[in-house]
Design a protein around this motif. Sequence first.
Motif, short mmCIF file in Angstrom:
data_model
loop_
_atom_site.label_atom_id
_atom_site.label_comp_id
_atom_site.label_asym_id
_atom_site.label_seq_id
_atom_site.Cartn_x
_atom_site.Cartn_y
_atom_site.Cartn_z
N ASP A 46 -24.01 15.02 0.17
CA ASP A 46 -24.03 14.47 -1.19
C ASP A 46 -23.97 15.64 -2.17
OD1 ASP A 46 -24.23 12.78 -3.32
OD2 ASP A 46 -26.19 11.97 -2.79
N GLU A 47 -22.75 16.12 -2.43
CA GLU A 47 -22.58 17.31 -3.25
C GLU A 47 -21.36 17.18 -4.14
OE1 GLU A 47 -23.05 21.15 -1.23
OE2 GLU A 47 -23.24 20.00 0.62
N SER A 48 -21.44 17.80 -5.32
CA SER A 48 -20.28 17.91 -6.20
C SER A 48 -20.47 19.17 -7.04
CB SER A 48 -20.14 16.67 -7.09
OG SER A 48 -21.27 16.53 -7.92
N GLY A 49 -19.43 19.53 -7.78
CA GLY A 49 -19.50 20.71 -8.64
C GLY A 49 -19.37 22.03 -7.92
N ILE A 50 -18.82 22.01 -6.70
CA ILE A 50 -18.66 23.24 -5.92
C ILE A 50 -17.39 23.95 -6.39
CG2 ILE A 50 -18.27 24.18 -3.61
CD1 ILE A 50 -19.76 21.68 -2.53
N SER A 51 -17.46 25.26 -6.53
CA SER A 51 -16.30 26.06 -6.89
C SER A 51 -16.17 27.19 -5.88
CB SER A 51 -16.47 26.62 -8.30
OG SER A 51 -15.30 27.25 -8.73
N THR A 52 -14.99 27.34 -5.30
CA THR A 52 -14.80 28.38 -4.28
C THR A 52 -14.71 29.74 -4.97
OG1 THR A 52 -12.39 28.37 -4.26
CG2 THR A 52 -13.51 26.74 -2.87
N PRO A 53 -15.10 30.80 -4.28
CA PRO A 53 -14.98 32.14 -4.85
C PRO A 53 -13.50 32.46 -5.14
CG PRO A 53 -16.35 32.19 -2.88
CD PRO A 53 -15.72 30.84 -2.95
N THR A 54 -13.22 33.01 -6.31
CA THR A 54 -11.85 33.36 -6.67
C THR A 54 -11.29 34.39 -5.70
OG1 THR A 54 -12.29 32.88 -8.98
CG2 THR A 54 -10.38 34.25 -8.52
N GLY A 55 -10.09 34.09 -5.22
CA GLY A 55 -9.40 35.03 -4.33
C GLY A 55 -9.77 34.93 -2.87
N VAL A 56 -10.67 34.05 -2.50
CA VAL A 56 -10.97 33.83 -1.08
C VAL A 56 -9.94 32.83 -0.56
CG1 VAL A 56 -12.63 32.97 0.60
CG2 VAL A 56 -13.41 34.37 -1.32
N ASP A 57 -9.15 33.27 0.42
CA ASP A 57 -8.00 32.50 0.88
C ASP A 57 -8.14 32.03 2.32
OD1 ASP A 57 -6.77 33.08 -1.58
OD2 ASP A 57 -5.86 34.91 -0.80
N HIS A 58 -7.37 31.01 2.66
CA HIS A 58 -7.20 30.53 4.03
C HIS A 58 -8.52 30.17 4.72
CE1 HIS A 58 -3.02 31.49 3.56
NE2 HIS A 58 -3.37 32.68 3.13
N VAL A 59 -9.32 29.37 4.02
CA VAL A 59 -10.57 28.85 4.59
C VAL A 59 -10.31 27.40 4.98
CG1 VAL A 59 -12.98 28.26 4.11
CG2 VAL A 59 -12.03 30.41 3.26
N THR A 60 -10.81 27.00 6.13
CA THR A 60 -10.63 25.65 6.63
C THR A 60 -11.98 24.95 6.68
OG1 THR A 60 -8.73 26.33 7.95
CG2 THR A 60 -9.81 24.27 8.58
N ILE A 61 -12.06 23.76 6.09
CA ILE A 61 -13.28 22.94 6.15
C ILE A 61 -12.97 21.74 7.03
CG2 ILE A 61 -14.99 21.60 4.89
CD1 ILE A 61 -14.50 23.36 2.47
N ILE A 62 -13.71 21.61 8.13
CA ILE A 62 -13.45 20.59 9.13
C ILE A 62 -14.66 19.67 9.27
CG2 ILE A 62 -12.92 20.14 11.56
CD1 ILE A 62 -11.72 22.98 11.66
N GLY A 63 -14.43 18.37 9.10
CA GLY A 63 -15.45 17.37 9.40
C GLY A 63 -15.41 17.07 10.88
N MET A 64 -16.49 17.29 11.57
CA MET A 64 -16.53 17.10 13.01
C MET A 64 -16.93 15.66 13.33
SD MET A 64 -15.52 20.05 13.68
CE MET A 64 -15.51 19.88 15.44
N GLY A 65 -16.57 15.21 14.50
CA GLY A 65 -16.93 13.87 14.95
C GLY A 65 -15.70 13.04 15.27
N ASN A 66 -15.91 11.98 16.05
CA ASN A 66 -14.81 11.17 16.55
C ASN A 66 -14.48 9.97 15.67
OD1 ASN A 66 -14.62 12.84 18.76
ND2 ASN A 66 -16.15 11.68 19.90
N ALA A 67 -15.44 9.45 14.92
CA ALA A 67 -15.23 8.25 14.13
C ALA A 67 -14.53 8.58 12.82
CB ALA A 67 -16.58 7.57 13.86
#
Length: 161
Positions: free
Chosen positions: A69-90
């Motif tokens: 339950d999060e919002s307002g996240i900002s990635t660091p400027t210039g940080v590239d090629h990051v993958t965010i993966i939700g794990m699980g089968n459903a």
Amino acid sequence: MTTFADGVFQYGGQPVGSIPGLAGGMPMPPKTGKVLKVGTKQRYSTIAAAVAAATDGDIILLAPYQDYDESGISTPTGVDHVTIIGMGNAPRATRWRNSANAAGNFITVNGAGWVFTNIYFARATAGYCINLNRTASVNASESRILGCVFNGGSGHIVQTG
């Protein structure tokens, strides 16, 4: 987590290279960074903390069957090629939501080549789930959204501007 010889990671029983719902599985990003685990009893308890710690080429694994339950996240400027993966089968195994209906984006990407996969985004209201920043100083090009679900609220899904 298990790492196989071909670089595929397995977390919670499901190899990342064959996430259900993605034809032929998900292509793995280059194995240049570290793996940041998010969830209960993990190194990072929030997505925001893992994103703040991320560097080029990192993979952020969101533990399955949890609500983030999060919002307002900002990635660091210039940080590239990051993958965010939700794990699980459903299909809704990893939910990223904004239950407070706070205005603003879930996440603003300030780097190139970010990938979001296998995440169920819920209740975007007055902002975007994913804002791909494409200003003169930042170019969130090459970013990909694979196998994600966007549901609920009156907000928007993705902004590229």
